[in-house]
Design a protein around this motif. Structure first.
Motif, PDB file in Angstrom:
ATOM      1  N   MET A  55       0.850  -1.188   0.000  1.00 53.94           N
ATOM      2  CA  MET A  55       0.000   0.000   0.000  1.00 53.94           C
ATOM      3  C   MET A  55       0.890   1.245   0.000  1.00 53.94           C
ATOM      4  N   PRO A  56       0.602   2.197  -0.881  1.00 53.69           N
ATOM      5  CA  PRO A  56       1.417   3.417  -0.944  1.00 53.69           C
ATOM      6  C   PRO A  56       1.418   4.165   0.388  1.00 53.69           C
ATOM      7  N   THR A  57       2.510   4.852   0.656  1.00 56.97           N
ATOM      8  CA  THR A  57       2.658   5.565   1.928  1.00 56.97           C
ATOM      9  C   THR A  57       1.568   6.614   2.125  1.00 56.97           C
TER      10      THR A  57
ATOM     11  N   ARG B 285      -8.982   6.754  10.476  1.00 56.47           N
ATOM     12  CA  ARG B 285      -9.286   5.939  11.647  1.00 56.47           C
ATOM     13  C   ARG B 285      -9.240   6.792  12.917  1.00 56.47           C
TER      14      ARG B 285
ATOM     15  N   LEU C 206      -1.431   6.687   0.957  1.00 55.83           N
ATOM     16  CA  LEU C 206      -2.726   6.081   1.237  1.00 55.83           C
ATOM     17  C   LEU C 206      -2.777   5.555   2.667  1.00 55.83           C
ATOM     18  N   ARG C 207      -1.661   4.986   3.135  1.00 59.40           N
ATOM     19  CA  ARG C 207      -1.586   4.487   4.492  1.00 59.40           C
ATOM     20  C   ARG C 207      -1.741   5.643   5.491  1.00 59.40           C
ATOM     21  N   THR C 208      -1.142   6.775   5.174  1.00 60.60           N
ATOM     22  CA  THR C 208      -1.240   7.953   6.050  1.00 60.60           C
ATOM     23  C   THR C 208      -2.672   8.456   6.134  1.00 60.60           C
ATOM     24  N   HIS C 209      -3.364   8.497   4.991  1.00 55.46           N
ATOM     25  CA  HIS C 209      -4.745   8.962   4.964  1.00 55.46           C
ATOM     26  C   HIS C 209      -5.678   8.011   5.708  1.00 55.46           C
ATOM     27  N   LEU C 210      -5.441   6.712   5.584  1.00 56.07           N
ATOM     28  CA  LEU C 210      -6.270   5.744   6.298  1.00 56.07           C
ATOM     29  C   LEU C 210      -6.070   5.855   7.810  1.00 56.07           C
ATOM     30  N   THR C 211      -4.833   6.094   8.221  1.00 56.72           N
ATOM     31  CA  THR C 211      -4.546   6.286   9.642  1.00 56.72           C
ATOM     32  C   THR C 211      -5.273   7.525  10.181  1.00 56.72           C
TER      33      THR C 211
END
Length: 205
Positions: free
Chosen positions: A1-3, A13, A5-10
């Motif tokens: 998963m791109p960084t 949440r 996208l991971r940041t936005h999902l975090t």
């Protein structure tokens, strides 16, 4: 998963978690505690008469005679001599338009309004204009303060007693009963809650 996208999902949440905690759980907890510890205050300190809600002890209200033409927005309501009157309100004691006139001490409009109120209150209560207390002439910052000074309440005793045909000393005792002391014992001045006082006056026989 791109960084990214991971940041936005975090972040998403975290937003959801904080929304549940601060937007749902915390308000429900505080509301539950307040309803248990201070049930009357939690419901708005509602004042009832004959089982009907007639106001709140936290909000001042007008005690006026019925208008001759209720549909006329320009007709000025006249105070009812049978009730203790609150201090003036820039918003007409409407809780939806709380606020002050924003007129400063050097405003000619304010000075004119004060002198007009002084003459009107003196004539209404049958006292010397010089004896009218300051809080009978100026509105509070919110326009919804339910309290008046003890001096203003005492000034109105004779007028209310005459209008209701009750002994003035009974009203004097009620004024003393509904006089609240200084905040925290040392802040401000003692005041009389007009809403609660008039609620008691309505029970006089």
């Amino acid at each position: 998963m791109p960084t990214f996208l991971r940041t936005h999902l975090t972040a998403l949440r975290m937003l959801l978690v904080m929304t549940v905690i601060l937007g749902i759980a915390y308000p429900l907890l505080v509301t539950g505690i307040s309803r248990i510890a201070f049930p009357a205050a939690a419901d708005g300190s509602v004042v009832k008469a004959d089982g009907k809600e007639i106001g709140s002890s936290l909000l001042g209200q007008g005690f006026d005679l019925p208008k001759q033409n209720p549909d006329d927005p320009d007709e000025q309501a006249q105070p009812d001599p049978k009730w203790f009157q609150p201090r003036p309100s820039a918003g007409g004691h409407d809780p939806k338009s709380s606020g002050a006139s924003n007129l400063g001490p050097n405003s000619e409009d304010l000075l004119k309004a004060v002198e007009e109120r002084r003459a009107a209150v003196a004539a209404f209560d049958g006292v010397d204009p010089a004896a009218v207390p300051p809080d009978a002439l100026t509105a509070s910052g919110s326009g919804l303060d339910p309290h008046i000074s003890v001096a203003y309440a005492k000034e109105q005793v004779q007028r209310v007693a005459k209008a209701r045909g009750v002994p003035a000393d009974r009203l004097d005792r009620l004024v003393e009963e509904y006089t609240d002391g200084r905040s925290l014992g040392f802040l401000g001045q003692p005041g009389v809650n007009v809403v609660m006082l008039n609620r008691a006056v309505s029970d006089l026989k």
